[in-house]
Design a protein around this motif. Sequence first.
Motif, short mmCIF file in Angstrom:
data_model
loop_
_atom_site.label_atom_id
_atom_site.label_comp_id
_atom_site.label_asym_id
_atom_site.label_seq_id
_atom_site.Cartn_x
_atom_site.Cartn_y
_atom_site.Cartn_z
N GLY A 1 27.20 43.30 36.71
CA GLY A 1 26.47 41.75 36.23
C GLY A 1 27.33 40.98 35.66
N GLU A 2 28.23 41.65 34.69
CA GLU A 2 29.34 40.80 34.25
C GLU A 2 30.21 40.39 35.17
OE1 GLU A 2 32.52 40.73 30.34
OE2 GLU A 2 31.13 42.63 31.02
N VAL A 3 30.43 41.15 36.41
CA VAL A 3 31.45 40.53 37.39
C VAL A 3 30.92 39.52 37.95
CG1 VAL A 3 32.78 41.61 39.15
CG2 VAL A 3 32.35 42.88 37.39
N VAL A 4 29.66 39.67 38.36
CA VAL A 4 28.89 38.54 39.26
C VAL A 4 28.88 37.28 38.35
CG1 VAL A 4 26.62 37.83 40.00
CG2 VAL A 4 27.37 40.12 40.44
N PHE A 5 28.57 37.24 37.26
CA PHE A 5 28.61 35.85 36.47
C PHE A 5 30.18 35.36 36.44
CE2 PHE A 5 24.61 37.31 35.36
CZ PHE A 5 23.88 36.22 35.57
N LYS A 6 30.93 36.57 36.29
CA LYS A 6 32.70 35.76 36.57
C LYS A 6 32.85 35.13 37.61
CE LYS A 6 36.90 36.65 35.07
NZ LYS A 6 37.45 36.08 33.71
N ILE A 7 32.15 35.59 38.76
CA ILE A 7 32.42 34.80 40.17
C ILE A 7 31.67 33.70 40.35
CG2 ILE A 7 32.32 35.50 42.67
CD1 ILE A 7 32.82 38.63 42.07
N PRO B 1 44.34 49.73 34.56
CA PRO B 1 43.38 48.54 34.88
C PRO B 1 43.86 47.10 34.39
CG PRO B 1 42.45 50.45 33.51
CD PRO B 1 43.76 50.72 33.67
N LYS B 2 43.32 46.26 35.10
CA LYS B 2 43.83 44.70 35.02
C LYS B 2 43.02 44.37 33.72
CE LYS B 2 44.91 43.64 39.61
NZ LYS B 2 46.03 43.31 39.47
N GLY B 3 41.84 44.97 33.38
CA GLY B 3 40.90 44.53 32.50
C GLY B 3 39.55 45.34 32.34
N THR B 4 38.72 45.09 31.60
CA THR B 4 37.55 45.75 31.50
C THR B 4 36.16 44.91 31.81
OG1 THR B 4 38.58 47.36 29.99
CG2 THR B 4 36.17 47.27 29.83
N PHE B 5 35.09 45.45 32.28
CA PHE B 5 33.93 44.65 32.27
C PHE B 5 32.68 45.71 31.72
CE2 PHE B 5 36.16 42.42 35.64
CZ PHE B 5 35.69 41.01 35.16
N LYS B 6 31.60 45.24 31.06
CA LYS B 6 30.64 46.02 30.67
C LYS B 6 29.83 46.55 31.94
CE LYS B 6 26.37 45.58 28.04
NZ LYS B 6 25.50 44.63 27.35
N ASP B 7 29.54 45.85 32.77
CA ASP B 7 28.96 46.35 34.12
C ASP B 7 29.27 45.13 35.12
OD1 ASP B 7 27.17 43.99 33.61
OD2 ASP B 7 25.98 45.19 32.11
#
Length: 74
Positions: A10-16, A2-8
């Motif tokens: 929603g965390e990805v959305v806020f990264k974008i 994996p390139k990294g880890t996200f909790k959920d």
Amino acid sequence: MPKGTFKDLGEVVFKIVGKRCVNYSAEFQIGNFELGFYEHEDGWFVESIGKTLWLYAHCLNCGYQNALWKLESR
């Protein structure tokens, strides 16, 4: 691996949010992109799903699928 880890997701959305579409150059805000994903061994591990996913932002203005790695590198 994996390139990294996200909790959920929603965390990805806020990264974008705040990044710009690679093709259209519009800044992503809630409502002008859709988060897309599918299982992929070279993606990011999402803890709430328990799987490694390829993550991308589908631009609703132009239809381009912006891979998360492209958005992170900008």
